[in-house]
Design an enzyme around this catalytic site. Structure first.
Site, PDB file in Angstrom:
ATOM      1  N   GLY A  12       0.911  -1.207   0.052  1.00 22.31           N
ATOM      2  CA  GLY A  12      -0.024   0.062   0.019  1.00 22.31           C
ATOM      3  C   GLY A  12       0.693   1.227  -0.153  1.00 22.31           C
ATOM      4  O   GLY A  12       2.071   1.234   0.040  1.00 22.31           O
ATOM      5  N   ASP A  13       0.047   2.418  -0.297  1.00 17.96           N
ATOM      6  CA  ASP A  13       0.849   3.664  -0.313  1.00 17.96           C
ATOM      7  C   ASP A  13       1.921   3.948  -1.339  1.00 17.96           C
ATOM      8  O   ASP A  13       2.908   4.580  -1.226  1.00 17.96           O
ATOM      9  CB  ASP A  13       1.438   4.002   1.212  1.00 17.96           C
ATOM     10  CG  ASP A  13       0.350   3.935   2.303  1.00 17.96           C
ATOM     11  OD1 ASP A  13      -0.711   4.322   2.043  1.00 17.96           O
ATOM     12  OD2 ASP A  13       0.855   3.482   3.257  1.00 17.96           O
ATOM     13  N   GLY A  40      -5.871   5.770   2.246  1.00 17.94           N
ATOM     14  CA  GLY A  40      -5.509   7.190   2.291  1.00 17.94           C
ATOM     15  C   GLY A  40      -4.539   7.498   0.833  1.00 17.94           C
ATOM     16  O   GLY A  40      -3.396   7.139   0.516  1.00 17.94           O
ATOM     17  N   HIS A  41      -5.399   8.242  -0.047  1.00 15.28           N
ATOM     18  CA  HIS A  41      -4.686   8.392  -1.347  1.00 15.28           C
ATOM     19  C   HIS A  41      -4.647   9.924  -1.663  1.00 15.28           C
ATOM     20  O   HIS A  41      -5.394  10.893  -1.500  1.00 15.28           O
ATOM     21  CB  HIS A  41      -5.674   7.956  -2.608  1.00 15.28           C
ATOM     22  CG  HIS A  41      -5.951   6.383  -2.453  1.00 15.28           C
ATOM     23  ND1 HIS A  41      -6.789   5.607  -3.390  1.00 15.28           N
ATOM     24  CD2 HIS A  41      -5.321   5.479  -1.861  1.00 15.28           C
ATOM     25  CE1 HIS A  41      -6.666   4.511  -2.945  1.00 15.28           C
ATOM     26  NE2 HIS A  41      -5.870   4.317  -2.060  1.00 15.28           N
ATOM     27  N   THR A 127      -6.097   0.039  10.942  1.00 10.59           N
ATOM     28  CA  THR A 127      -6.162   1.349  10.859  1.00 10.59           C
ATOM     29  C   THR A 127      -7.450   1.850  11.731  1.00 10.59           C
ATOM     30  O   THR A 127      -7.742   3.214  12.003  1.00 10.59           O
ATOM     31  CB  THR A 127      -6.651   2.125   9.313  1.00 10.59           C
ATOM     32  OG1 THR A 127      -7.817   1.259   8.878  1.00 10.59           O
ATOM     33  CG2 THR A 127      -5.643   1.607   8.211  1.00 10.59           C
ATOM     34  N   ARG A 141     -23.268 -12.935   6.126  1.00 11.85           N
ATOM     35  CA  ARG A 141     -24.500 -12.658   5.482  1.00 11.85           C
ATOM     36  C   ARG A 141     -25.311 -11.852   6.584  1.00 11.85           C
ATOM     37  O   ARG A 141     -26.723 -12.103   6.656  1.00 11.85           O
ATOM     38  CB  ARG A 141     -25.307 -13.991   5.069  1.00 11.85           C
ATOM     39  CG  ARG A 141     -24.693 -14.395   3.769  1.00 11.85           C
ATOM     40  CD  ARG A 141     -24.729 -15.919   3.729  1.00 11.85           C
ATOM     41  NE  ARG A 141     -24.150 -16.695   4.690  1.00 11.85           N
ATOM     42  CZ  ARG A 141     -24.207 -17.874   4.942  1.00 11.85           C
ATOM     43  NH1 ARG A 141     -24.547 -18.822   4.089  1.00 11.85           N
ATOM     44  NH2 ARG A 141     -23.385 -18.550   5.825  1.00 11.85           N
ATOM     45  N   THR A 294      -3.530   7.051   9.080  1.00 12.63           N
ATOM     46  CA  THR A 294      -3.589   7.126  10.522  1.00 12.63           C
ATOM     47  C   THR A 294      -2.313   8.020  11.044  1.00 12.63           C
ATOM     48  O   THR A 294      -2.160   8.258  12.407  1.00 12.63           O
ATOM     49  CB  THR A 294      -3.449   5.639  11.075  1.00 12.63           C
ATOM     50  OG1 THR A 294      -2.106   5.382  10.405  1.00 12.63           O
ATOM     51  CG2 THR A 294      -4.458   4.689  10.799  1.00 12.63           C
ATOM     52  N   ARG A 298       5.713   4.889   8.490  1.00 11.15           N
ATOM     53  CA  ARG A 298       5.902   4.067   7.893  1.00 11.15           C
ATOM     54  C   ARG A 298       7.174   3.156   7.849  1.00 11.15           C
ATOM     55  O   ARG A 298       8.070   4.025   7.885  1.00 11.15           O
ATOM     56  CB  ARG A 298       5.677   3.988   6.403  1.00 11.15           C
ATOM     57  CG  ARG A 298       4.172   4.882   6.147  1.00 11.15           C
ATOM     58  CD  ARG A 298       4.012   5.049   4.573  1.00 11.15           C
ATOM     59  NE  ARG A 298       2.742   5.512   4.103  1.00 11.15           N
ATOM     60  CZ  ARG A 298       2.481   6.472   3.399  1.00 11.15           C
ATOM     61  NH1 ARG A 298       3.537   6.964   2.745  1.00 11.15           N
ATOM     62  NH2 ARG A 298       1.303   7.048   3.302  1.00 11.15           N
ATOM     63  N   GLY A 408       8.070  13.020  -8.288  1.00 14.20           N
ATOM     64  CA  GLY A 408       7.597  14.072  -7.322  1.00 14.20           C
ATOM     65  C   GLY A 408       6.147  13.987  -7.024  1.00 14.20           C
ATOM     66  O   GLY A 408       5.475  13.199  -7.748  1.00 14.20           O
TER      67      GLY A 408
HETATM   68  P1  GDP Z   1      -1.527   5.571  -2.286  1.00 17.65           P
HETATM   69  O1  GDP Z   1      -2.164   5.263  -0.793  1.00 17.65           O
HETATM   70  O2  GDP Z   1      -0.914   4.626  -3.065  1.00 17.65           O
HETATM   71  O3  GDP Z   1      -2.543   6.577  -2.859  1.00 17.65           O
HETATM   72  O4  GDP Z   1      -0.227   6.592  -1.791  1.00 17.65           O
HETATM   73  P2  GDP Z   1      -0.205   7.571  -0.500  1.00 17.65           P
HETATM   74  O5  GDP Z   1      -0.942   8.975  -1.089  1.00 17.65           O
HETATM   75  O6  GDP Z   1      -0.905   7.002   0.862  1.00 17.65           O
HETATM   76  O7  GDP Z   1       1.267   7.845  -0.302  1.00 17.65           O
HETATM   77  C1  GDP Z   1       2.133   8.245  -1.223  1.00 17.65           C
HETATM   78  C2  GDP Z   1       2.943   9.613  -0.838  1.00 17.65           C
HETATM   79  O8  GDP Z   1       4.110   9.750  -1.551  1.00 17.65           O
HETATM   80  C3  GDP Z   1       1.814  10.549  -0.783  1.00 17.65           C
HETATM   81  O9  GDP Z   1       2.415  11.270  -0.101  1.00 17.65           O
HETATM   82  C4  GDP Z   1       2.237  11.337  -2.299  1.00 17.65           C
HETATM   83  O10 GDP Z   1       2.063  12.583  -2.340  1.00 17.65           O
HETATM   84  C5  GDP Z   1       3.614  11.109  -2.364  1.00 17.65           C
HETATM   85  N1  GDP Z   1       4.361  10.691  -3.803  1.00 17.65           N
HETATM   86  C6  GDP Z   1       3.589  10.029  -4.907  1.00 17.65           C
HETATM   87  N2  GDP Z   1       4.532   9.815  -5.657  1.00 17.65           N
HETATM   88  C7  GDP Z   1       5.617  10.627  -5.238  1.00 17.65           C
HETATM   89  C8  GDP Z   1       6.910  10.759  -5.959  1.00 17.65           C
HETATM   90  O11 GDP Z   1       7.145  10.573  -7.121  1.00 17.65           O
HETATM   91  N3  GDP Z   1       7.877  11.503  -5.387  1.00 17.65           N
HETATM   92  C9  GDP Z   1       7.486  12.166  -4.097  1.00 17.65           C
HETATM   93  N4  GDP Z   1       8.440  12.766  -3.501  1.00 17.65           N
HETATM   94  N5  GDP Z   1       6.352  11.835  -3.373  1.00 17.65           N
HETATM   95  C10 GDP Z   1       5.462  11.224  -4.137  1.00 17.65           C
HETATM   96  P1  IMO Z   2      -3.985   2.811   0.868  1.00 19.64           P
HETATM   97  O1  IMO Z   2      -4.860   2.607  -0.131  1.00 19.64           O
HETATM   98  C1  IMO Z   2      -0.986   1.023   3.702  1.00 19.64           C
HETATM   99  C2  IMO Z   2      -2.718  -1.861   6.478  1.00 19.64           C
HETATM  100  C3  IMO Z   2      -2.954  -1.585   8.048  1.00 19.64           C
HETATM  101  C4  IMO Z   2      -2.687  -2.816   8.732  1.00 19.64           C
HETATM  102  C5  IMO Z   2      -3.590  -3.721   7.724  1.00 19.64           C
HETATM  103  C6  IMO Z   2      -4.843  -4.077   8.059  1.00 19.64           C
HETATM  104  O2  IMO Z   2      -3.605   4.172   1.116  1.00 19.64           O
HETATM  105  O3  IMO Z   2      -2.652   2.237   0.051  1.00 19.64           O
HETATM  106  P2  IMO Z   2      -7.174  -2.685   8.148  1.00 19.64           P
HETATM  107  O4  IMO Z   2      -7.483  -1.415   8.815  1.00 19.64           O
HETATM  108  O5  IMO Z   2      -7.415  -2.560   6.716  1.00 19.64           O
HETATM  109  O6  IMO Z   2      -7.974  -3.804   8.692  1.00 19.64           O
HETATM  110  O7  IMO Z   2      -5.765  -2.792   8.590  1.00 19.64           O
HETATM  111  O8  IMO Z   2      -3.511  -3.088   6.631  1.00 19.64           O
HETATM  112  N1  IMO Z   2      -3.555  -1.024   5.756  1.00 19.64           N
HETATM  113  C7  IMO Z   2      -2.550   0.009   4.759  1.00 19.64           C
HETATM  114  N2  IMO Z   2      -1.609   0.068   4.479  1.00 19.64           N
HETATM  115  N3  IMO Z   2      -1.876   1.771   2.847  1.00 19.64           N
HETATM  116  C8  IMO Z   2      -3.314   1.354   2.999  1.00 19.64           C
HETATM  117  O9  IMO Z   2      -4.197   1.784   2.048  1.00 19.64           O
HETATM  118  C9  IMO Z   2      -3.861   0.459   3.871  1.00 19.64           C
HETATM  119  N4  IMO Z   2      -5.056  -0.004   4.269  1.00 19.64           N
HETATM  120  C10 IMO Z   2      -4.719  -0.733   5.277  1.00 19.64           C
HETATM  121  O10 IMO Z   2      -1.873  -0.583   8.353  1.00 19.64           O
HETATM  122  O11 IMO Z   2      -1.536  -3.149   8.642  1.00 19.64           O
HETATM  123 MG    MG Z   3      -1.998   5.594   1.078  1.00 22.85          MG
END
Ligand code: GDP
Ligand code: IMO
Ligand code: MG
Length: 417
Positions: A12-13, A40-41, A127, A141, A294, A298, A408
Site C-alpha cells: 500500500g501507499d 489514504g490516497h 487502521t 450474511r 492514521t 511507515r 515528485g
Molecule cells: P496511495 O495510498 O498509494 O495513493 O499513496 P499515499 O498517498 O498514501 O502515499 C504516497 C505519498 O507519496 C503521498 O504523500 C504522495 O503525495 C507522495 N508521492 C507520490 N509519488 C511521489 C513521487 O514520485 N515523489 C515524491 N516525493 N512523493 C510522491
Molecule cells: P492505501 O490505499 C497502507 C494496513 C494497516 C494494517 C492492515 C490491516 O492508502 O494504500 P485494516 O484497517 O485494513 O484492517 O488494516 O492493512 N493498511 C494499509 N497500509 N496503505 C493502505 O491503504 C492501508 N490500508 C490498510 O496498516 O497493517
Molecule cells: Mg495510502
C-alpha cells in the site's frame, strides 16, 4: 484509454492516488472495487494537498464519474466528511455513485475493530476503521448494505440487531456504547446525506468504454495472497476487480502495478527488506513516510525483487510504474534485494517462503546512487545516468516494462515512456 486498473504492488501507499489522478484525464469513469476508509490516497489541486479515503481520485476532474463498487465497505460518517472536505476545495460530488450492494461500516464495527486490536496478542495494527468487522458481517450474511439505507425503519432495526449482538458477544461494553451514542446519531444523519448517491452502477460499468479502476491497499495486504494474518480483509489484487465491480476480467485491457522505488509498510507483519539503520531513517524522513490515514510512521526498506516478482505474477500486470524515484536522490549507494535465502534454500519469488518471511535472509545487490535532484524531471533522457541504470536494472530483473516513473508528488512530476 479503454479499461485499465491501477493496483498497489507492495504493502500500500505506493502512490496509486497520484497515478490515478494523472491518468483520469483519459477516462470517463474511475471506480474503486474494495476496501473503505482505511485507504489514504494523496493528490494535489494546484499546491493544495487532498487526502482521499473512499472517494476515487477521479473526483479531481469535474466531468469524471466516480464509482464506489459493491466490493467496498462504506463508512457514511467518513464519506460525508470527505464530501465536505472536497467541496471546500472547490470540487463537486454530484458524480459520485455508490453501488447499492456495497456494505456499510457502522460505529459499532469501528468499536469492535479497536477492541479486537486492544485485546489481541498478535496485533495486526489495523487502521481502526472497522474494515475487518464489516467484512465479517458481509461474509456471515448479516451485513448492512447501502440499499438498506433507503428504508429508515429497517436500517434502525438492523443497527439495533448489530448492537445487541455485539453486546451479547462481549465485543463492546454498555459503557462504550453509551460513549458512541452521538456517533450513532451522526451515522443515521450521514446515511440520509449519502442516500441520493446510491445507485445500480452496473450499467455505468458496462456501458462506458473508458474506465480507470483504482485499487486501494496493496497485493501483500490481500486477504488471500498477502502476508496473512497481517493483511486487510479484502482483495486489493486484480482478482478483486471482477467481484468488487461486476466487471469480468476479460474486459480489462491494462493492469498497471504501482511500486515505490523502495519498500514501505505501515502496521505489523513481516517485512524482509526492512531497514533499522540510518538508511531506513533517511528513506522515512526524505520520503515523508507517515500514513495518510492514521499518521503512523511507515517502516522503510530497499526494493524487493522477489516480492515484486510475486506481485507481478499474482496480478498479471501488463506494465508497472515506479514512484518516488526522487527519494533516492541523496543516497551514495542504493541496494536492491534480488533473492531470498531461507534455511539453506534460495528463491527469487516470495511465494516460496510466504509463510516463513520472518526467517528470510535477503540477498542484496548494490548500485551507485546519482546524488543530484531528479524532482519534477519528466523525460527519461534527463535523468542522471545512474538513475537510468536503476530503472533499466529493475526493468530487466523483473522482465516487465516500466511505463511510468514518478519524480515528485505533483500530477505532472512524471516520466511517461
Ligand atoms: P496511495 O495510498 O498509494 O495513493 O499513496 P499515499 O498517498 O498514501 O502515499 C504516497 C505519498 O507519496 C503521498 O504523500 C504522495 O503525495 C507522495 N508521492 C507520490 N509519488 C511521489 C513521487 O514520485 N515523489 C515524491 N516525493 N512523493 C510522491
Ligand atoms: P492505501 O490505499 C497502507 C494496513 C494497516 C494494517 C492492515 C490491516 O492508502 O494504500 P485494516 O484497517 O485494513 O484492517 O488494516 O492493512 N493498511 C494499509 N497500509 N496503505 C493502505 O491503504 C492501508 N490500508 C490498510 O496498516 O497493517
Ligand atoms: Mg495510502
Amino acid at each position: 484509454m479503454a479499461i485499465s486498473a491501477i493496483i498497489g504492488g507492495q504493502w500500500g501507499d505506493e502512490g496509486k492516488g497520484k497515478v490515478v489522478d494523472l491518468l483520469s484525464s483519459e477516462v470517463d469513469v474511475v471506480a474503486r472495487y474494495q476496501g473503505g476508509a482505511n485507504a489514504g490516497h494523496t493528490v494535489y489541486k494546484n499546491n493544495e494537498k487532498i487526502v482521499l479515503h473512499q472517494i476515487p481520485s477521479g473526483i479531481m476532474r469535474s466531468d469524471c464519474i466516480c464509482l464506489l463498487g459493491n466490493g467496498m465497505v462504506i463508512d457514511p460518517i467518513e464519506l460525508v466528511e470527505e464530501f465536505e472536505n472536497v467541496k471546500s476545495k472547490g470540487l463537486e460530488v454530484k458524480n459520485v455513485f455508490i453501488s447499492m450492494n456495497a456494505h456499510i461500516t457502522s460505529p459499532i464495527h469501528k468499536l469492535i475493530d479497536i477492541n479486537l486490536e486492544k485485546k489481541s496478542n498478535n496485533k495486526i495494527g489495523t487502521t481502526g476503521k472497522g474494515i475487518g468487522p464489516t467484512y465479517v458481517d458481509k461474509y456471515n450474511r448479516q451485513g448492512i448494505r447501502s440499499c438498506d439505507l433507503l428504508d429508515k425503519k429497517s436500517l434502525k432495526n438492523k443497527i439495533n440487531f448489530q448492537i445487541n449482538r455485539a453486546l451479547d458477544a462481549k465485543q463492546i461494553t454498555a459503557d462504550q456504547l453509551d460513549n458512541i451514542k452521538n456517533e450513532i446519531d451522526d451515522f443515521f444523519n450521514a446515511c440520509k446525506i449519502i442516500a441520493p448517491h446510491i445507485k445500480d452502477i452496473i450499467p455505468i460499468i458496462h456501458e462506458n468504454k473508458n474506465i480507470l479502476i483504482e485499487g486501494a491497499q496493496g497485493t501483500l495486504l490481500d486477504i488471500d495472497h498477502g502476508t496473512y494474518p497481517f493483511v486487510t480483509s479484502s482483495n486489493p489484487s486484480s482478482g478483486g476487480i471482477a467481484t468488487g465491480l461486476g466487471l469480468p476480467l476479460n474486459k480489462i485491457d491494462r493492469l498497471i502495478g504501482i511500486f515505490k522505488a523502495y519498500t514501505t509498510r505501515v502496521g505489523n507483519g513481516p517485512f524482509p527488506t526492512e531497514l533499522f539503520d540510518d538508511d531506513g531513517e533517511k528513506l522515512q524522513t526524505i520520503g515523508k513516510e507517515f500514513g495518510a490515514t492514521t499518521g503512523r510512521p511507515r517502516r522503510c526498506g530497499w526494493f524487493d525483487v522477489p516480492l515484486a516478482n510475486y506481485s507481478i505474477m499474482i496480478n498479471g500486470f501488463s506494465e508497472i510504474a515506479i514512484t518516488k524515484l526522487d527519494i533516492l536522490d541523496e543516497f551514495n549507494e542504493i541496494k536492491v534485494c534480488t533473492e531470498y535465502q531461507c534455511n539453506g534454500e534460495k528463491s527469487k519469488n516470495l511465494s516460496a517462503f510466504i509463510n516463513q518471511l520472518e526467517d528470510i535472509v535477503p540477498i542484496y545487490t548494490s548500485m551507485t546512487g546519482w546524488n543530484c535532484s531528479t524532482v519534477g524531471i519528466n523525460s527519461f533522457n534527463q535523468l542522471p545516468k545512474e538513475a537510468q541504470n536503476y530503472v533499466h536494472y529493475l526493468e530487466n530483473i523483473l522482465s516487465i516494462s516500466i511505463k511510468y516513473i514518478s519524480t515528485g508528488p505533483k500530477r505532472n512530476d512524471m516520466i511517461k515512456r
